[in-house]
Scaffold this active site. Structure first.
Site, short mmCIF file in Angstrom:
data_model
loop_
_atom_site.label_atom_id
_atom_site.label_comp_id
_atom_site.label_asym_id
_atom_site.label_seq_id
_atom_site.Cartn_x
_atom_site.Cartn_y
_atom_site.Cartn_z
N THR A 6 -21.81 -5.86 4.93
CA THR A 6 -21.42 -7.26 5.12
C THR A 6 -21.32 -7.61 6.59
O THR A 6 -21.15 -6.73 7.45
CB THR A 6 -20.03 -7.54 4.52
OG1 THR A 6 -19.05 -6.75 5.22
CG2 THR A 6 -19.98 -7.23 3.04
N ASP A 7 -21.39 -8.89 6.88
CA ASP A 7 -20.91 -9.37 8.15
C ASP A 7 -19.38 -9.28 8.10
O ASP A 7 -18.78 -9.17 7.03
CB ASP A 7 -21.37 -10.81 8.40
CG ASP A 7 -21.41 -11.16 9.87
OD1 ASP A 7 -20.68 -10.54 10.67
OD2 ASP A 7 -22.19 -12.06 10.24
N TRP A 8 -18.75 -9.35 9.26
CA TRP A 8 -17.30 -9.10 9.33
C TRP A 8 -16.52 -10.20 8.64
O TRP A 8 -16.63 -11.37 9.00
CB TRP A 8 -16.89 -8.94 10.78
CG TRP A 8 -16.88 -7.51 11.24
CD1 TRP A 8 -15.84 -6.87 11.83
CD2 TRP A 8 -17.94 -6.54 11.14
NE1 TRP A 8 -16.19 -5.56 12.09
CE2 TRP A 8 -17.46 -5.33 11.67
CE3 TRP A 8 -19.23 -6.57 10.62
CZ2 TRP A 8 -18.23 -4.17 11.73
CZ3 TRP A 8 -20.00 -5.42 10.67
CH2 TRP A 8 -19.51 -4.24 11.21
N GLY A 63 -17.18 -11.10 5.69
CA GLY A 63 -18.12 -11.80 4.82
C GLY A 63 -18.12 -11.25 3.41
O GLY A 63 -18.97 -11.64 2.61
N ALA A 69 -19.80 -10.81 13.12
CA ALA A 69 -18.95 -11.94 13.37
C ALA A 69 -17.78 -11.58 14.24
O ALA A 69 -17.60 -10.49 14.69
CB ALA A 69 -18.47 -12.52 12.07
#
Length: 871
Positions: free
Chosen positions: A290-292, A294, A2
């Protein structure tokens, strides 16, 4: 991955939502794992996390990791699980280090088409372009290039490839990052990309796991809750999980979770997805990140199977807060996170580092993703930061421009070519129209993360982009070939243009999209305002040219499906090319086709309908001003061509369509049995092998005390506690419902990376002869679709792509025999009751179709019968 601009996130535990009965009734094959009659879609608990290291091909890496992790302090273990914070290092994210063991900060960088925010790198074609090539060799070659450049820059984990979104929503902002709307196309492209990337020692990262099909409302923040993708069990397995399973089977080193919820549980702490499906059923041995921003929970995410937090910050970045780091140290000391879980987290990370040889002369980062200056702050997110050299300007491009050009060229898809208008001759009088033919007037890379639509469209926008080292525009390339071309680089048709009888108008138009943190011309990532139409009134530009000229050629650069009906049937519109998103060699690639140096050989990785309402209503963008968005996948398996065939909807151009300057004949189909399907279900899996074991005792609190005379960087995330001795055990903690530390038996569908290894037994081989029956050299793509029998007892799409092969360049009259192998899984459906893959015994009733698109079918083989040419 992200964006790096959002400051919002929140700690939100898994929540349930009531789903209207009317929506639920439409969802196929509802299974109690995900569906409760009273509560709607929910994600059941699956604990504990299966430990990694039980597969033989990872054993050496895990043995090395075990010897190191056994001697680590608590601080060193926690350090490797947590990012150091927003802008706290050269990379878009980096973990802490364990320097006593030679393990540096692990650098993670975008992205799927090149290294983001750097220089001296290549901007490769986007995933959707790669999918359109239907060329396995080019898929692998691009992966090697991506991995080699990442290694050269000192990137440990390159965040790609992308297979989520799958492309369920045609307006979805990031479908261009992935390879197309078909799970097998995505799976094959991902497998080839991953093997290419990881052959260089770079760790690939498959993303976004899972159901991330829309940009708007995707994130849980301090003021919002991310939407819930409500997916039934069979649809999850047969569509959205399919390419992830192939990625795991390919040995991918890391998996990134999505922002959204799945069945009302946040992906980054969804225990069924991570523990149950990814790590147990699919046997994933690497680490989950994780996504950034997230990451939404500390203990909850650790217990659910998350291994690494990126960029490490908590609800609001740049405050020095984290759900892990020092908080994870505290959670281990007070006993809420078992040492076994922490040890497995760290072992997975270190084993992956060893698996790809990053302990052997792997470079450290030699660039900064924060600035292009030679010198700057080492930790830009800190209020006060040490200063030094941050960019060494290492050029890693090698000869990858040749790969870029080959992919961009071989992806170009010829939709229409009346009167053999194409190819053009160098001396043909041309009038070229459209901003998409030219450069960005503000300068190369002037829009951050490509967040604008100016000049030729080489990629969408967002974190999945890379800076262009240079750009060959169509204007440049046409000008280099033709001395008889006149350029009007504007999206407004000039009123004073002079038209001669022999003139050909070449009109360039585009359609853009991207990631949600940037809004371009009213489109917040998803094509909310633009819809599926050309941007900048491109349709009007084509129509204006069609009124003036007797021959019009249209070239389209697009992120995905685009509607053509306003103009494509006009008499003067003779030829249409879709050039997808070509990267830095945009102009050279399109002139290779326009002037006939190569015959077009790309095929559509999605269908193009006559109108947007031809899609299922459920795949529209979801907008809801208040409350949590529930996005229920009521169409089930029927997206894109599956839907159009089921509903008997004629498309403008069907999935797999692509013309050539020559013609091809498919003949001599033959079918041979390889591994008999004697049973409906695969043979029983083998039990898991042993996994590393460690002492389960809580380590001394002193291991996370601040070292003496330690020079802290403000906002940098550390594993240390101010007063660790004050942390006590014995308190109560509200563990998630269903939490247990008792290991579950291995799922029957598992047994190896990707699932039961018998799923990839080759059941049948199909051979076809492809002959160039035209007058020009060219390449053909043989596409193999399966039709499963009703005897399986479930509703199944009439055609499903399962394999493809592309010929070499065939001269006129030349032939090549292609072989396509079909696995047990290719002929299976997911049995939601048995929780395993079910195939027709002996393959009885299966039909195998071969053709040049999903509707242009040239041959058919009936298992147990004969192969014949289709009528």
């Amino acid at each position: 991955m992200a964006f790096r601009s959002t400051f919002l996130n929140i700690l939100v535990l898994t929540q349930l939502a009531i789903l209207p009965t009317s929506a639920a009734d439409q969802s196929p094959d509802l299974n109690p794992r995900f569906w409760n009659e009273d509560e709607g879609f929910s994600s059941p608990p699956y604990y504990p996390t299966p430990n990694g290291g039980w597969l033989p091909n990872w054993s050496e890496a895990y043995e090395k990791a075990h010897s190191v992790v056994s001697n680590m302090t608590l601080a060193e273990k926690v350090n490797l699980t947590t990012g150091t914070g927003f802008f706290m290092g050269p990379c878009v994210g980096q973990t802490g280090s364990a320097l006593r063991f030679g393990i540096p900060n692990i650098c993670l960088m975008d992205g799927p088409l090149g290294i983001r925010n750097t220089e001296g790198n290549t901007a490769f074609p986007a995933g959707i372009t790669v999918g359109a090539t239907f060329d396995k060799d080019l898929m692998y070659e691009r992966g090697v290039g991506l991995g080699g450049e990442a290694r050269g820059k000192g990137v440990n984990v390159l965040l790609g490839p992308v297979v989520g979104p799958l492309g369920r929503k045609p307006r979805g902002g990031r479908i261009w990052e992935a390879f197309g709307v078909d799970p097998s196309l995505q799976a094959i492209a991902a497998e080839r990309t991953i093997k290419g990337m990881q052959s260089t020692g770079t760790i690939a990262n498959i993303k976004h796991f899972i159901g991330n099909e829309q940009e708007m409302h995707r994130m849980t923040t301090v003021v919002t809750k991310g939407y819930s993708s409500n997916i039934d069990d069979r649809t999850l397995h047969e569509l959205y999980l399919w390419p992830f399973a192939e990625a795991v089977r390919a040995g991918v080193g890391s998996v990134m979770t999505a922002y959204n919820d799945v069945n009302n549980s946040v992906c980054s702490q969804n225990s069924m997805l991570i523990n149950g499906i990814l790590k147990d059923e699919l046997g994933f041995q690497g680490f989950v990140v994780t996504d950034w921003l997230g990451h939404v929970g500390g203990v909850s995410s650790a217990l659910a199977g998350l291994d690494m937090s990126m960029p490490g910050d908590g609800a609001v970045p740049l405050f020095g807060n984290s759900y892990w780091a020092y908080e994870l140290s505290r959670s281990v000391l007070n006993g809420t996170v078992p040492m076994e879980r922490l040890n497995d987290m760290v072992t997975r990370i270190v084993a992956t580092w060893y698996k790809f040889g990053q302990d052997k002369d792997y470079p450290l980062p030699n660039f900064s993703s924060n600035t292009l200056d030679e010198k700057g702050p080492l930790y830009p997110g800190a209020l006060f930061s040490p200063y030094g050299v941050v960019n060494k300007f290492v050029n890693v491009q090698d000869n990858h421009n040749a790969t870029v050009r080959a992919i961009a060229r071989d992806a170009i898809t010829l939709l229409k070519n009346e009167d053999n208008t194409l190819p053009l001759k160098p001396d043909d009088p041309l009038k070229v129209f459209g901003e998409d033919a030219g450069p960005n007037p503000d300068g190369l890379n002037s829009c951050k993360d490509m967040g604008c639509d100016k000049g030729v469209l080489t990629m969408g926008w967002g974190s999945g982009t890379a800076r262009l080292p240079y750009l060959i525009t169509p204007q440049d390339a046409i000008g280099n070939i033709s001395s008889n071309a006149e350029f009007h680089i504007s999206d407004d048709f000039p009123s004073d243009v002079e038209v001669n009888d022999n003139d050909t108008a070449v009109v360039f138009i585009n359609a853009d999209s991207g990631e949600n943190y940037i809004t371009v011309e009213g489109n917040p990532g998803d094509r909310k305002e633009a819809g599926l139409k050309a941007w900048h009134e491109g349709d009007d530009l084509v129509k204006a040219a069609a009124e003036k000229f007797s021959k019009v050629v249209v070239v389209i650069h697009t992120v995905g499906p685009i509607l053509l009906d306003e103009w494509i049937d006009q008499k003067s519109v003779k030829a249409v090319l879709v050039a997808h998103l070509p990267g830095q060699e945009a102009g050279n690639a399109v002139t290779d086709i326009l002037f006939g140096d190569y015959s077009p050989s790309g095929h559509l990785p999605y269908a193009i309908p006559h109108k947007e309402s031809d899609y299922p209503e459920s795949v529209n963008l979801k907008e809801q001003p208040l409350g949590k968005v529930q996005d229920t996948f009521t169409e089930g398996l029927y997206i894109d061509y599956r839907h159009f065939i089921k509903e008997n909807i004629t498309t403008r151009y069907q999935f797999g369509h692509g013309l050539s300057y020559t013609t091809f004949k498919i003949s001599e189909p033959s079918l041979s049995e390889e591994t008999p399907l004697n049973d409906a279900y695969p043979p029983p899996r083998k039990p898991k092998g042993p996994t590393p074991t460690y002492a389960s005792t809580i380590p001394p609190a002193s291991e996370v005390a601040w070292p003496e005379h330690f020079n802290r960087i403000w906002r940098y995330l550390y594993p240390y506690l101010d007063n660790p001795e004050a942390v006590t055990t014995g308190g109560s903690y509200p563990y998630p419902t269903g939490y247990t530390t008792d290991p579950k038996p291995g799922p029957r569908a598992g047994g190896a990376e990707g699932g039961n290894p018998a799923l990839w037994d080759v059941a049948f081989s199909v051979k076809v002869k492809v002959t160039n029956t035209g007058n020009r050299p060219g390449r053909a793509v043989a596409q193999l679709y399966v039709e499963l029998p009703s005897s399986l007892g479930v509703d199944t799409p009439a055609r499903q792509l399962r394999q493809f092969e592309k010929t070499k360049i065939l001269d006129p009259g030349e032939s090549e025999t292609l072989t396509m192998k079909i696995t047990r899984k290719d002929l299976s459906v997911w049995d939601v009751v048995v929780q395993d893959w079910k195939a027709p015994v002996k393959g009885e009733g299966v039909k195998i179709w071969i053709g040049e698109s999903v509707v242009d079918l040239r041959a058919v083989c009936e298992i147990g019968g004969k192969c014949s040419l289709a009528e």
